[in-house]
Scaffold this active site. Sequence first.
Site, PDB file in Angstrom:
ATOM      1  CD  GLU A  38     -63.110   7.794 -85.391  1.00 22.56           C
ATOM      2  OE1 GLU A  38     -61.882   7.750 -85.202  1.00 22.56           O
ATOM      3  OE2 GLU A  38     -63.740   8.851 -85.584  1.00 22.56           O
ATOM      4  CE  LYS A  88     -56.944  10.202 -91.185  1.00 20.02           C
ATOM      5  NZ  LYS A  88     -57.445  11.441 -91.846  1.00 20.02           N
ATOM      6  CB  VAL A 100     -65.363   6.459 -91.038  1.00 21.54           C
ATOM      7  CG1 VAL A 100     -66.713   5.851 -91.404  1.00 21.54           C
ATOM      8  CG2 VAL A 100     -65.564   7.583 -90.024  1.00 21.54           C
ATOM      9  CG  ASP A 127     -59.450  13.960-101.606  1.00 19.13           C
ATOM     10  OD1 ASP A 127     -59.793  12.822-101.234  1.00 19.13           O
ATOM     11  OD2 ASP A 127     -58.741  14.715-100.911  1.00 19.13           O
ATOM     12  CB  SER A 138     -63.916  10.078 -97.866  1.00 15.67           C
ATOM     13  OG  SER A 138     -63.727   9.194 -96.773  1.00 15.67           O
ATOM     14  CB  ALA A 139     -61.685   5.046 -98.291  1.00 10.14           C
ATOM     15  CG  ASP A 140     -64.961   7.584 -94.322  1.00  9.43           C
ATOM     16  OD1 ASP A 140     -63.997   6.799 -94.236  1.00  9.43           O
ATOM     17  OD2 ASP A 140     -65.075   8.602 -93.614  1.00  9.43           O
ATOM     18  CE  LYS A 192     -64.170  14.173 -89.738  1.00  9.56           C
ATOM     19  NZ  LYS A 192     -64.586  12.800 -90.051  1.00  9.56           N
TER      20      LYS A 192
END
Length: 300
Positions: free
Chosen positions: A24, A85, A105, A137, A139-141, A158
């Site tokens: 990435e 991003k 990602v 919240d 993540s779209a990951d 993370k």
Amino acid sequence: MRHLSISPDIASALESGKPVVALETTLVTHGFPHPEGLEIALELEQAIRTEGATPATIGVLDSSLRVGISADELETLAQARSVPKLNPSNLAAGITTVGIGSTTVAATMVAAHLTGIHVFSTGGIGGVHRNVADTGDISADLMALGRFPVAVVCAGAKAVLDLPKTVEALETHGVPIFGVGTDRFPAFYRRDSGVPIDQGFNDISHLAKAVSAHFELDIGSGVVVANPIPFEAEMPEELYETSLERSLEDLASSGVRGREVTPYLLERLRLLTKGESVFSNRALLLHNAKIAARLAVALE
């Protein structure tokens, strides 16, 4: 495909069945201060080549989702100002309106899947944030891992995230977590979060068999390959805990939301640890790239 561009060397490698590893570009534009992000990106590419695979760095340039960015093009991306991003929700708009962007990602997984790349190396995946009950919240990951059959080699998620909830969410999406020399989920800067995973492997060939079997079963989801940070680069526990707690406190009073949360927290950690987090981050990225290349070679 009109908005997808594959470099000749990546196209040749894929056509001939050679191992390819996706990379990435968010680390170049948001993960490290310039020019360190660019230097690390080039080091990752070289580490993958040394292990016998072909690196495919992915980003958006000239209104095209590019799979296989040259060193000059990578420098252009690194030097550009206010680079967005891009994740799956804003990828199309980024390509067609801004024309430039770094891939997260999730967006990198989209490109890898479209291209036929089965292994992707990154630092840590996104996941469920600690205050998810208030913010929602996530993540779209995690969505991407549930949709695209790509093996993502990472040092866990993370450190600023809720790791137990992230592991639960991966299970919900049908995403197995396979450990490299561990049966616990890594905590990015720390080797062990204490959270169990599906299966640990001490041999890359055995890991490759499990990854291959998951893809052959056509479940449709990706695989998280959890590769702990090297012992010598692990952040001391006290420094990790105190700096992370302070960073989260600062976030609560900052007003930062959405896509900017993770970059904000990583920058706070860099300052509070006096660069120790950057040293650890760099080490785990290189370690992940090497393992990803070995996995890609074993799969092919």
